[in-house]
Design a protein around this motif. Structure first.
Motif, PDB file in Angstrom:
ATOM      1  N   ARG A  40       0.837  -1.215   0.000  1.00 55.42           N
ATOM      2  CA  ARG A  40       0.000   0.000   0.000  1.00 55.42           C
ATOM      3  C   ARG A  40       0.865   1.256   0.000  1.00 55.42           C
ATOM      4  NH1 ARG A  40      -5.767  -0.902   2.770  1.00 55.42           N
ATOM      5  NH2 ARG A  40      -6.053  -3.053   2.140  1.00 55.42           N
ATOM      6  N   ASP A 122     -10.761   3.399  -9.657  1.00 57.04           N
ATOM      7  CA  ASP A 122     -10.271   3.076  -8.308  1.00 57.04           C
ATOM      8  C   ASP A 122      -8.757   3.222  -8.244  1.00 57.04           C
ATOM      9  OD1 ASP A 122     -12.875   2.511  -7.926  1.00 57.04           O
ATOM     10  OD2 ASP A 122     -12.632   0.380  -7.432  1.00 57.04           O
ATOM     11  N   VAL A 125      -7.773   6.795  -7.950  1.00 57.38           N
ATOM     12  CA  VAL A 125      -7.955   7.329  -6.587  1.00 57.38           C
ATOM     13  C   VAL A 125      -6.815   6.857  -5.695  1.00 57.38           C
ATOM     14  CG1 VAL A 125      -9.464   7.332  -4.559  1.00 57.38           C
ATOM     15  CG2 VAL A 125     -10.461   7.492  -6.839  1.00 57.38           C
ATOM     16  N   ARG A 126      -6.435   5.583  -5.837  1.00 48.96           N
ATOM     17  CA  ARG A 126      -5.326   5.054  -5.015  1.00 48.96           C
ATOM     18  C   ARG A 126      -4.016   5.746  -5.353  1.00 48.96           C
ATOM     19  NH1 ARG A 126      -7.787  -0.702  -6.119  1.00 48.96           N
ATOM     20  NH2 ARG A 126      -9.411  -0.598  -4.546  1.00 48.96           N
ATOM     21  N   TYR A 144      -6.895   2.852   6.473  1.00 44.29           N
ATOM     22  CA  TYR A 144      -7.641   1.878   5.667  1.00 44.29           C
ATOM     23  C   TYR A 144      -7.044   0.477   5.793  1.00 44.29           C
ATOM     24  CZ  TYR A 144     -10.434   5.630   3.839  1.00 44.29           C
ATOM     25  OH  TYR A 144     -11.307   6.679   3.748  1.00 44.29           O
ATOM     26  N   MET A 148     -10.101   0.846   9.025  1.00 50.46           N
ATOM     27  CA  MET A 148     -10.646   2.135   9.476  1.00 50.46           C
ATOM     28  C   MET A 148     -10.663   2.257  11.004  1.00 50.46           C
ATOM     29  SD  MET A 148     -13.438   3.129   6.623  1.00 50.46           S
ATOM     30  CE  MET A 148     -14.302   1.695   6.101  1.00 50.46           C
ATOM     31  N   ARG A 172      -8.483  13.409   3.482  1.00 52.42           N
ATOM     32  CA  ARG A 172      -9.723  13.074   2.783  1.00 52.42           C
ATOM     33  C   ARG A 172     -10.320  14.305   2.122  1.00 52.42           C
ATOM     34  NH1 ARG A 172     -12.320   8.266   5.434  1.00 52.42           N
ATOM     35  NH2 ARG A 172     -14.266   9.387   5.562  1.00 52.42           N
ATOM     36  N   ARG A 176     -11.194  14.515  -1.597  1.00 52.57           N
ATOM     37  CA  ARG A 176     -12.577  14.817  -1.995  1.00 52.57           C
ATOM     38  C   ARG A 176     -12.607  15.972  -2.992  1.00 52.57           C
ATOM     39  NH1 ARG A 176     -14.704  15.337   2.985  1.00 52.57           N
ATOM     40  NH2 ARG A 176     -14.829  17.576   2.733  1.00 52.57           N
ATOM     41  N   LEU A 179     -11.805  14.523  -6.195  1.00 52.30           N
ATOM     42  CA  LEU A 179     -12.597  13.346  -6.574  1.00 52.30           C
ATOM     43  C   LEU A 179     -13.414  13.530  -7.870  1.00 52.30           C
ATOM     44  CD1 LEU A 179     -12.763  10.526  -5.435  1.00 52.30           C
ATOM     45  CD2 LEU A 179     -14.874  11.158  -4.283  1.00 52.30           C
ATOM     46  N   MET A 183     -13.067  10.955 -10.787  1.00 53.14           N
ATOM     47  CA  MET A 183     -14.195  10.127 -11.230  1.00 53.14           C
ATOM     48  C   MET A 183     -14.357  10.217 -12.746  1.00 53.14           C
ATOM     49  SD  MET A 183     -15.359   8.607  -8.730  1.00 53.14           S
ATOM     50  CE  MET A 183     -15.587   8.598  -6.984  1.00 53.14           C
TER      51      MET A 183
ATOM     52  N   ASP B   8     -19.277  11.365  -1.513  1.00 54.93           N
ATOM     53  CA  ASP B   8     -17.843  11.316  -1.846  1.00 54.93           C
ATOM     54  C   ASP B   8     -17.062  10.569  -0.776  1.00 54.93           C
ATOM     55  OD1 ASP B   8     -18.225  12.665  -4.160  1.00 54.93           O
ATOM     56  OD2 ASP B   8     -17.547  14.614  -3.420  1.00 54.93           O
ATOM     57  N   GLU B   9     -17.408  10.833   0.505  1.00 58.09           N
ATOM     58  CA  GLU B   9     -16.737  10.144   1.622  1.00 58.09           C
ATOM     59  C   GLU B   9     -16.919   8.643   1.491  1.00 58.09           C
ATOM     60  OE1 GLU B   9     -15.074  11.075   4.382  1.00 58.09           O
ATOM     61  OE2 GLU B   9     -15.109  13.241   4.138  1.00 58.09           O
ATOM     62  N   GLU B  11     -17.599   6.983  -1.174  1.00 61.38           N
ATOM     63  CA  GLU B  11     -16.896   6.499  -2.359  1.00 61.38           C
ATOM     64  C   GLU B  11     -15.403   6.306  -2.049  1.00 61.38           C
ATOM     65  OE1 GLU B  11     -18.607   5.609  -4.834  1.00 61.38           O
ATOM     66  OE2 GLU B  11     -17.045   5.178  -6.305  1.00 61.38           O
ATOM     67  N   ILE B  12     -14.842   7.286  -1.336  1.00 62.04           N
ATOM     68  CA  ILE B  12     -13.419   7.174  -0.951  1.00 62.04           C
ATOM     69  C   ILE B  12     -13.217   5.960  -0.050  1.00 62.04           C
ATOM     70  CG2 ILE B  12     -11.574   8.282   0.386  1.00 62.04           C
ATOM     71  CD1 ILE B  12     -12.614  10.982  -0.628  1.00 62.04           C
ATOM     72  N   ASP B  13     -14.110   5.820   0.946  1.00 56.01           N
ATOM     73  CA  ASP B  13     -14.013   4.675   1.856  1.00 56.01           C
ATOM     74  C   ASP B  13     -14.100   3.362   1.089  1.00 56.01           C
ATOM     75  OD1 ASP B  13     -13.732   6.244   4.058  1.00 56.01           O
ATOM     76  OD2 ASP B  13     -15.807   6.084   4.741  1.00 56.01           O
ATOM     77  N   ARG B  14     -15.052   3.302   0.168  1.00 54.48           N
ATOM     78  CA  ARG B  14     -15.265   2.058  -0.586  1.00 54.48           C
ATOM     79  C   ARG B  14     -14.011   1.700  -1.401  1.00 54.48           C
ATOM     80  NH1 ARG B  14     -15.879   0.324  -5.310  1.00 54.48           N
ATOM     81  NH2 ARG B  14     -15.814   2.363  -6.295  1.00 54.48           N
ATOM     82  N   ILE B  15     -13.451   2.716  -2.050  1.00 54.82           N
ATOM     83  CA  ILE B  15     -12.295   2.449  -2.916  1.00 54.82           C
ATOM     84  C   ILE B  15     -11.059   2.067  -2.091  1.00 54.82           C
ATOM     85  CG2 ILE B  15     -10.667   3.506  -4.549  1.00 54.82           C
ATOM     86  CD1 ILE B  15     -13.080   5.235  -5.526  1.00 54.82           C
ATOM     87  N   LEU B  16     -10.812   2.852  -1.037  1.00 51.68           N
ATOM     88  CA  LEU B  16      -9.561   2.643  -0.293  1.00 51.68           C
ATOM     89  C   LEU B  16      -9.631   1.464   0.673  1.00 51.68           C
ATOM     90  CD1 LEU B  16      -8.457   6.328   0.301  1.00 51.68           C
ATOM     91  CD2 LEU B  16      -7.755   4.760  -1.493  1.00 51.68           C
ATOM     92  N   ALA B  17     -10.820   1.194   1.185  1.00 45.22           N
ATOM     93  CA  ALA B  17     -10.934   0.048   2.102  1.00 45.22           C
ATOM     94  C   ALA B  17     -10.972  -1.264   1.323  1.00 45.22           C
ATOM     95  CB  ALA B  17     -12.190   0.180   2.948  1.00 45.22           C
ATOM     96  N   GLY B  18     -11.361  -1.182   0.083  1.00 38.98           N
ATOM     97  CA  GLY B  18     -11.522  -2.414  -0.711  1.00 38.98           C
ATOM     98  C   GLY B  18     -10.308  -2.739  -1.555  1.00 38.98           C
ATOM     99  N   GLU B  19      -9.158  -2.231  -1.140  1.00 40.16           N
ATOM    100  CA  GLU B  19      -7.956  -2.490  -1.945  1.00 40.16           C
ATOM    101  C   GLU B  19      -7.626  -3.987  -1.935  1.00 40.16           C
ATOM    102  OE1 GLU B  19      -3.668  -0.393  -2.755  1.00 40.16           O
ATOM    103  OE2 GLU B  19      -5.109   0.476  -1.398  1.00 40.16           O
TER     104      GLU B  19
END
Lengths: 191, 134
Positions: A40, A122, A125-126, A144, A148, A172, A176, A179, A183, B8-9, B11-19
């Motif tokens: 990561r 995705d 974003v990463r 993350y 979290m 964040r 944001r 973002l 997107m 947006d929050e 979406e960020i959580d979903r993307i970054l937590a689901g790595e």
């Protein structure tokens, strides 16, 4: 104490007593998490394994310094995080050289109309996380990575929870702000 | 359509937590254990020879202190000399450069002698300390 924590403690005691092979138990238990944490930070599989190997070596050298008031994994993650942070500062990850400002406007309108694959977005974003200033990037990665959990992230970073929360908020916020662009245009200008 | 901050929050959580997770290479643990065994087999690092180095360090510290004292004395003399010069304007000016030149020559000579002595002592000392170790 969980099974893993008691196994860790038993293995550490055996290693300190001179039974080096007992360290293998620790390596096998924690190789996945340590490699993934390194990944990561750098998004490079080979480098992640090199960094994780170095983390295990350093942990072995410093094993006698582990004070049992903290769980072994907390100590190990803090040590590894420290190493990864300094490694990344020494030689930044390839993707880190891409600045947030380098995210370009769309050239091909078909791409933005139809939208690109979720996977590409995705990834963008990463990559944007890796392009954040180090203090926000590290807080986000640890947050993350530890599902979290601010407390664990703060322990790994060796920072107060309040500081980590503030850095998370700011990190964040920056993300944001970028973002909508991420997107729509999930492509980064190659350096 | 404008997105809300909450969206947006998430979406960020979903993307970054689901790595995605990566799996260690098959031989990773073996490589690490090889490195650990090499580390364990390696002789411990040689400790710094404080006992042998101490005389040299003491001499070095003494030399530094000597130089500092000499500098302070030289500065004090220079200040004193300039103060005297202010009250001796009646001296023939033709004599001053000769006096100044001679004085600086003496100062340079004494510094050179001091440097040579310090060098000689440190070389002799280090040779003495290392003799019999080869």
């Amino acid at each position: 104490m969980s099974a893993s924590a008691s196994d860790d403690q038993a293995d550490v005691e055996r290693v300190l007593a001179g039974e080096i092979s007992a360290y293998e138990g620790i390596v096998r238990r924690w190789q996945g998490p340590l490699i993934n944490l390194a990944y990561r930070f750098c998004h490079d599989r080979g480098r992640a394994e090199d960094m994780a190997q170095e983390a295990f070596l350093r942990a072995y050298r410093a094993l006698s310094q582990w004070r049992k008031d903290a769980v072994f994994s907390t100590w190990l993650f803090a040590l590894a995080t420290n190493l990864y942070r300094s490694e990344l500062r020494r030689i930044p990850a390839r993707t880190v050289s891409v600045s947030l400002e380098d995210i370009t406007e769309p050239v091909d309108t078909r791409a933005s109309d139809g939208g690109l694959e979720d996977r590409d977005r995705d990834l963008a974003v990463r990559r944007a996380v890796l392009a954040l200033p180090a203090k926000y990037r590290e807080a986000l990665i640890l947050f993350y990575f530890h599902d979290m959990d601010v407390t664990t992230a703060a322990q790994s970073l060796g920072l107060p929870e309040g500081t980590v929360k503030a850095r998370l908020f700011r990190g964040r916020e920056i993300l944001r702000g970028k973002l909508p662009l991420l997107m729509v245009v999930p492509r980064l200008k190659e350096a | 359509m404008k997105r809300s901050i909450g969206q947006d929050e998430k979406e960020i959580d979903r993307i970054l937590a689901g790595e995605e997770e990566i799996l260690p290479s098959s031989g990773f643990a073996v490589y690490v254990m090889d490195a650990v065994r090499r580390e364990a087999a390696a002789p411990p690092p040689i400790a710094f020879p404080w006992k042998r180095a101490l005389p040299g360090l003491v001499v070095g510290a003494f030399a530094v202190a000597l130089v500092l004292v000499a500098v302070v004395v030289a500065i004090a003399r220079a200040i004193g000399a300039s103060a005297t010069a202010q009250f001796s304007v009646s001296f023939p000016s033709v004599l001053t450069p000769t006096f100044g030149f001679q004085h600086s020559l003496e100062t340079a000579a004494s510094w050179t002698v001091l440097a040579l002595v310090v060098t000689f002592v440190s070389v002799k000392l280090s040779m003495r300390l290392t003799s019999g170790r080869a």
